[in-house]
Write a protein that holds these residues in place. Structure first.
Motif, PDB file in Angstrom:
ATOM      1  N   CYS A  43       0.831  -1.211   0.000  1.00  0.00           N
ATOM      2  CA  CYS A  43       0.000   0.000   0.000  1.00  0.00           C
ATOM      3  C   CYS A  43       0.859   1.252   0.000  1.00  0.00           C
ATOM      4  CB  CYS A  43      -0.916   0.018   1.223  1.00  0.00           C
ATOM      5  SG  CYS A  43      -2.203  -1.228   1.146  1.00  0.00           S
ATOM      6  N   ASN A  44       2.118   1.129   0.332  1.00  0.00           N
ATOM      7  CA  ASN A  44       3.016   2.277   0.427  1.00  0.00           C
ATOM      8  C   ASN A  44       3.508   2.739  -0.938  1.00  0.00           C
ATOM      9  OD1 ASN A  44       4.442   4.209   1.788  1.00  0.00           O
ATOM     10  ND2 ASN A  44       6.197   2.899   2.196  1.00  0.00           N
ATOM     11  N   LYS A  45       3.198   2.021  -1.995  1.00  0.00           N
ATOM     12  CA  LYS A  45       3.641   2.402  -3.333  1.00  0.00           C
ATOM     13  C   LYS A  45       2.953   3.703  -3.730  1.00  0.00           C
ATOM     14  CE  LYS A  45       5.731  -1.582  -4.518  1.00  0.00           C
ATOM     15  NZ  LYS A  45       6.865  -1.726  -3.718  1.00  0.00           N
ATOM     16  N   ASN A  46       3.711   4.645  -4.254  1.00  0.00           N
ATOM     17  CA  ASN A  46       3.154   5.921  -4.677  1.00  0.00           C
ATOM     18  C   ASN A  46       2.677   5.807  -6.118  1.00  0.00           C
ATOM     19  OD1 ASN A  46       2.548   8.538  -5.283  1.00  0.00           O
ATOM     20  ND2 ASN A  46       4.466   9.395  -4.519  1.00  0.00           N
ATOM     21  N   PRO A  47       1.361   5.961  -6.398  1.00  0.00           N
ATOM     22  CA  PRO A  47       0.871   5.809  -7.758  1.00  0.00           C
ATOM     23  C   PRO A  47       1.398   6.877  -8.709  1.00  0.00           C
ATOM     24  CG  PRO A  47      -0.890   6.557  -6.314  1.00  0.00           C
ATOM     25  CD  PRO A  47       0.300   6.264  -5.462  1.00  0.00           C
ATOM     26  N   LYS A  48       1.958   7.967  -8.173  1.00  0.00           N
ATOM     27  CA  LYS A  48       2.506   9.003  -9.042  1.00  0.00           C
ATOM     28  C   LYS A  48       3.875   8.607  -9.577  1.00  0.00           C
ATOM     29  CE  LYS A  48       0.012  12.808  -6.960  1.00  0.00           C
ATOM     30  NZ  LYS A  48       0.076  14.105  -6.317  1.00  0.00           N
ATOM     31  N   ASP A  49       4.493   7.567  -8.956  1.00  0.00           N
ATOM     32  CA  ASP A  49       5.790   7.108  -9.437  1.00  0.00           C
ATOM     33  C   ASP A  49       5.640   6.522 -10.824  1.00  0.00           C
ATOM     34  OD1 ASP A  49       6.875   7.854  -7.070  1.00  0.00           O
ATOM     35  OD2 ASP A  49       7.013   5.829  -6.231  1.00  0.00           O
ATOM     36  N   VAL A  50       6.527   6.914 -11.713  1.00  0.00           N
ATOM     37  CA  VAL A  50       6.511   6.413 -13.075  1.00  0.00           C
ATOM     38  C   VAL A  50       7.793   5.627 -13.265  1.00  0.00           C
ATOM     39  CG1 VAL A  50       6.403   7.109 -15.505  1.00  0.00           C
ATOM     40  CG2 VAL A  50       5.244   8.465 -13.788  1.00  0.00           C
ATOM     41  N   ASP A  51       7.766   4.666 -14.159  1.00  0.00           N
ATOM     42  CA  ASP A  51       8.942   3.861 -14.449  1.00  0.00           C
ATOM     43  C   ASP A  51      10.112   4.794 -14.763  1.00  0.00           C
ATOM     44  OD1 ASP A  51      10.743   1.957 -15.165  1.00  0.00           O
ATOM     45  OD2 ASP A  51       9.604   1.184 -16.876  1.00  0.00           O
ATOM     46  N   VAL A  52      11.142   4.810 -13.888  1.00  0.00           N
ATOM     47  CA  VAL A  52      12.258   5.730 -14.026  1.00  0.00           C
ATOM     48  C   VAL A  52      12.991   5.495 -15.335  1.00  0.00           C
ATOM     49  CG1 VAL A  52      14.441   6.473 -13.001  1.00  0.00           C
ATOM     50  CG2 VAL A  52      12.495   5.936 -11.549  1.00  0.00           C
ATOM     51  N   LYS A  53      13.167   4.243 -15.731  1.00  0.00           N
ATOM     52  CA  LYS A  53      13.829   3.937 -17.001  1.00  0.00           C
ATOM     53  C   LYS A  53      13.069   4.558 -18.165  1.00  0.00           C
ATOM     54  CE  LYS A  53      16.222  -0.477 -16.531  1.00  0.00           C
ATOM     55  NZ  LYS A  53      16.086  -1.902 -16.868  1.00  0.00           N
ATOM     56  N   ALA A  54      11.740   4.427 -18.139  1.00  0.00           N
ATOM     57  CA  ALA A  54      10.920   4.946 -19.229  1.00  0.00           C
ATOM     58  C   ALA A  54      11.029   6.456 -19.319  1.00  0.00           C
ATOM     59  CB  ALA A  54       9.464   4.527 -19.055  1.00  0.00           C
ATOM     60  N   VAL A  55      11.122   7.141 -18.174  1.00  0.00           N
ATOM     61  CA  VAL A  55      11.230   8.596 -18.189  1.00  0.00           C
ATOM     62  C   VAL A  55      12.581   9.010 -18.745  1.00  0.00           C
ATOM     63  CG1 VAL A  55      11.358  10.635 -16.712  1.00  0.00           C
ATOM     64  CG2 VAL A  55       9.593   8.929 -16.311  1.00  0.00           C
ATOM     65  N   ALA A  56      13.638   8.308 -18.356  1.00  0.00           N
ATOM     66  CA  ALA A  56      14.982   8.666 -18.783  1.00  0.00           C
ATOM     67  C   ALA A  56      15.221   8.329 -20.255  1.00  0.00           C
ATOM     68  CB  ALA A  56      16.000   7.953 -17.916  1.00  0.00           C
ATOM     69  N   GLU A  57      14.511   7.362 -20.782  1.00  0.00           N
ATOM     70  CA  GLU A  57      14.693   6.923 -22.158  1.00  0.00           C
ATOM     71  C   GLU A  57      14.075   7.933 -23.121  1.00  0.00           C
ATOM     72  OE1 GLU A  57      13.607   2.952 -24.740  1.00  0.00           O
ATOM     73  OE2 GLU A  57      13.419   2.900 -22.568  1.00  0.00           O
ATOM     74  N   LYS A  58      14.827   8.287 -24.174  1.00  0.00           N
ATOM     75  CA  LYS A  58      14.304   9.224 -25.174  1.00  0.00           C
ATOM     76  C   LYS A  58      13.361   8.491 -26.113  1.00  0.00           C
ATOM     77  CE  LYS A  58      17.391  12.998 -25.477  1.00  0.00           C
ATOM     78  NZ  LYS A  58      17.163  14.169 -26.246  1.00  0.00           N
ATOM     79  N   PRO A  59      12.255   9.141 -26.477  1.00  0.00           N
ATOM     80  CA  PRO A  59      11.315   8.490 -27.396  1.00  0.00           C
ATOM     81  C   PRO A  59      11.887   8.387 -28.807  1.00  0.00           C
ATOM     82  CG  PRO A  59      10.506  10.664 -26.716  1.00  0.00           C
ATOM     83  CD  PRO A  59      11.773  10.423 -25.989  1.00  0.00           C
ATOM     84  N   THR A  60      11.570   7.283 -29.470  1.00  0.00           N
ATOM     85  CA  THR A  60      11.966   7.132 -30.874  1.00  0.00           C
ATOM     86  C   THR A  60      10.969   7.829 -31.785  1.00  0.00           C
ATOM     87  OG1 THR A  60      10.813   5.015 -31.020  1.00  0.00           O
ATOM     88  CG2 THR A  60      13.171   4.946 -30.497  1.00  0.00           C
ATOM     89  N   SER A  61       9.722   7.965 -31.301  1.00  0.00           N
ATOM     90  CA  SER A  61       8.724   8.728 -32.053  1.00  0.00           C
ATOM     91  C   SER A  61       7.719   9.344 -31.092  1.00  0.00           C
ATOM     92  CB  SER A  61       8.000   7.839 -33.064  1.00  0.00           C
ATOM     93  OG  SER A  61       7.149   6.934 -32.429  1.00  0.00           O
ATOM     94  N   VAL A  62       7.169  10.480 -31.521  1.00  0.00           N
ATOM     95  CA  VAL A  62       6.148  11.177 -30.746  1.00  0.00           C
ATOM     96  C   VAL A  62       4.992  11.461 -31.687  1.00  0.00           C
ATOM     97  CG1 VAL A  62       5.587  13.253 -29.431  1.00  0.00           C
ATOM     98  CG2 VAL A  62       7.866  12.254 -29.238  1.00  0.00           C
ATOM     99  N   GLN A  63       3.785  11.090 -31.275  1.00  0.00           N
ATOM    100  CA  GLN A  63       2.596  11.324 -32.104  1.00  0.00           C
ATOM    101  C   GLN A  63       1.503  11.899 -31.221  1.00  0.00           C
ATOM    102  OE1 GLN A  63       2.037  10.816 -35.631  1.00  0.00           O
ATOM    103  NE2 GLN A  63       0.377  12.135 -34.955  1.00  0.00           N
ATOM    104  N   CYS A  64       0.825  12.896 -31.731  1.00  0.00           N
ATOM    105  CA  CYS A  64      -0.280  13.509 -30.994  1.00  0.00           C
ATOM    106  C   CYS A  64      -1.598  13.171 -31.675  1.00  0.00           C
ATOM    107  CB  CYS A  64      -0.093  15.021 -30.918  1.00  0.00           C
ATOM    108  SG  CYS A  64       1.344  15.483 -29.933  1.00  0.00           S
ATOM    109  N   TYR A  65      -2.626  13.044 -30.851  1.00  0.00           N
ATOM    110  CA  TYR A  65      -3.965  12.678 -31.336  1.00  0.00           C
ATOM    111  C   TYR A  65      -5.003  13.547 -30.640  1.00  0.00           C
ATOM    112  CZ  TYR A  65      -1.748   8.348 -32.940  1.00  0.00           C
ATOM    113  OH  TYR A  65      -0.941   7.424 -33.556  1.00  0.00           O
ATOM    114  N   LYS A  66      -6.147  13.658 -31.305  1.00  0.00           N
ATOM    115  CA  LYS A  66      -7.280  14.383 -30.716  1.00  0.00           C
ATOM    116  C   LYS A  66      -8.544  13.622 -31.064  1.00  0.00           C
ATOM    117  CE  LYS A  66      -7.986  19.030 -30.033  1.00  0.00           C
ATOM    118  NZ  LYS A  66      -7.930  20.422 -30.463  1.00  0.00           N
ATOM    119  N   ALA A  67      -9.436  13.502 -30.073  1.00  0.00           N
ATOM    120  CA  ALA A  67     -10.735  12.857 -30.289  1.00  0.00           C
ATOM    121  C   ALA A  67     -11.824  13.851 -29.914  1.00  0.00           C
ATOM    122  CB  ALA A  67     -10.854  11.594 -29.447  1.00  0.00           C
ATOM    123  N   LEU A  68     -12.817  13.984 -30.791  1.00  0.00           N
ATOM    124  CA  LEU A  68     -13.958  14.856 -30.549  1.00  0.00           C
ATOM    125  C   LEU A  68     -15.223  14.016 -30.604  1.00  0.00           C
ATOM    126  CD1 LEU A  68     -12.941  17.781 -32.935  1.00  0.00           C
ATOM    127  CD2 LEU A  68     -12.652  17.701 -30.459  1.00  0.00           C
TER     128      LEU A  68
END
Length: 175
Positions: free
Chosen positions: A37-62
């Motif tokens: 229960c002590n796990k902080n849900p705001k914690d994000v995978d540190v490796k994933a944050v430090a890793e640079k994205p190979t691609s970035v795509q944005c989307y919108k839904a209406l």
């Protein structure tokens, strides 16, 4: 009489040993429960944050008066991270992060978000998005919860046909 007293003493000693062991097992179980229960849900995978994205795509839904904005970062490891803002008519705005990965043509993510009116409480929901060309279709499926963790019900299909939100690719705009 002495044998009876000795027998009673032995039985009491065995009961105390059992109770002591039971107490230790209960204490161990309680410690494990408190630690999980002590796990902080705001914690994000540190490796994933430090890793640079190979691609970035944005989307919108209406959909009617609703607007959903999604930014998907694909990492070299195959994992996906990003941001999502859900502005649903007559409901509190949801702002949060996604983290997950593609399985085939379906992106399975956990959406960790806060409500605009109360940013102290963190929520987390599973999402499935089917990639169809330049679109991502947000699926509907039965969600179950166990020990505070929500997930799609095993053996239950996720519907990608009768949906509200279909994300179309848009240019990313930094805010």
């Amino acid at each position: 009489m002495r044998k009876l007293a000795l027998a009673i003493a032995v039985i009491i000693n065995q009961l105390f040993t059992i109770m002591k062991n039971l107490g230790l097992y209960c204490l161990l179980l309680a410690c494990i429960a408190f630690q999980s229960c002590n796990k902080n849900p705001k914690d994000v995978d540190v490796k994933a944050v430090a890793e640079k994205p190979t691609s970035v795509q944005c989307y919108k839904a209406l959909y009617e008066k609703d607007t959903l904005e999604l930014k998907v970062n694909t990492l070299k490891s195959g994992k996906v991270t990003g941001d999502m803002v859900m502005k649903v008519f007559n409901k509190a705005q949801k702002v949060g992060k996604i983290a997950g990965k593609f399985r085939g043509d379906t992106l399975f993510v956990d959406y960790s978000f806060t409500l605009a009116m109360n940013d102290k409480v963190q929520y987390k929901n599973p999402m499935a998005l089917l990639k169809r060309g330049n679109e991502l279709v947000l699926g509907n499926g039965k969600i179950e919860s166990y020990l505070g963790v929500s997930y799609f019900a095993k053996g239950q299909p996720i519907d990608f046909d009768k949906v509200k939100y279909k994300f179309t690719a848009v240019d990313c705009v930094d805010k």
